[in-house]
Design a protein around this motif. Sequence first.
Motif, mmCIF file in Angstrom:
data_model
loop_
_atom_site.group_PDB
_atom_site.id
_atom_site.type_symbol
_atom_site.label_atom_id
_atom_site.label_comp_id
_atom_site.label_asym_id
_atom_site.label_seq_id
_atom_site.Cartn_x
_atom_site.Cartn_y
_atom_site.Cartn_z
ATOM 1 N N LYS A 103 0.832 -1.209 0.000
ATOM 2 C CA LYS A 103 0.000 0.000 0.000
ATOM 3 C C LYS A 103 0.868 1.262 0.000
ATOM 4 O O LYS A 103 0.625 2.190 -0.774
ATOM 5 N N ILE A 122 2.718 1.647 -3.439
ATOM 6 C CA ILE A 122 1.776 2.019 -4.503
ATOM 7 C C ILE A 122 1.322 3.461 -4.331
ATOM 8 O O ILE A 122 1.236 4.221 -5.311
ATOM 9 N N PRO A 132 0.889 2.410 -9.191
ATOM 10 C CA PRO A 132 0.675 0.960 -9.322
ATOM 11 C C PRO A 132 1.739 0.237 -10.142
ATOM 12 O O PRO A 132 1.991 -0.951 -9.923
ATOM 13 N N ASP A 133 2.403 0.926 -11.077
ATOM 14 C CA ASP A 133 3.426 0.254 -11.872
ATOM 15 C C ASP A 133 4.750 0.099 -11.130
ATOM 16 O O ASP A 133 5.723 -0.405 -11.686
ATOM 17 N N ILE A 171 -4.805 -3.766 -8.208
ATOM 18 C CA ILE A 171 -3.679 -2.843 -8.058
ATOM 19 C C ILE A 171 -3.591 -1.887 -9.237
ATOM 20 O O ILE A 171 -3.299 -0.715 -9.068
ATOM 21 N N THR A 226 -1.785 -2.647 -12.325
ATOM 22 C CA THR A 226 -0.530 -2.748 -13.062
ATOM 23 C C THR A 226 -0.607 -3.900 -14.059
ATOM 24 O O THR A 226 -1.278 -4.897 -13.817
#
Length: 150
Positions: free
Chosen positions: A93, A96, A101-102, A128, A130
Amino acid sequence: MNISETFKTTCSYCGVGCGVLIQKHSEKELKVEGDPTHPANKGLLCSKGMNLNYSLLNRSDRLFHPTIRKDRNSPPIKTDWETALQKVAQEFKRIIQEHGPDSVGFYVSGQLLTEEYYVVNKIAKGFIGTNNIDTNSRLCMSSAVVGYKM
C-alpha cells in the motif's frame, strides 16, 4: 530398502507439469521417478526432474515459518502469519501510494492452475492496476523451446 510412502505430484521446475512419483524411504532418503501414467511425460523426466530429490532434501535455505525484519539491516525474527501478511499489505500500500501501481510487479510460477493465474491477474491488473505480471513458464521454457526446435 523399504518404501514407507509414495506421493504422486507435479515437478516444480518448469511449466510442463510432468508427473512425478516421490518415494519416501526415510526423513533423509527420497527417490524420485517419472509417473508412467501421467500424460505430460509418460514416466520420463529431464535432468532437473530426475534430481528433484536433492532439492527436496536440502532444507538449508527454506523458511519454515514467517519472518519479519524491523529494517533492511536487521536480522529476520520469527512471527505469526497474521503479522507477516499485515506487514506485506502495508508495504504494498505504501509503495503504490508513493510511486504508483506500476511500481510493483508479479513474477509467478509456471505451475499455477488456470484459476490461480486468473486470481493473480485480477489482483495485479484489476485491483492494483498494473500490467507488470509475467510467469516463469515464459522465461524458463523459452530456452528449452529453442533447444527442442534445434
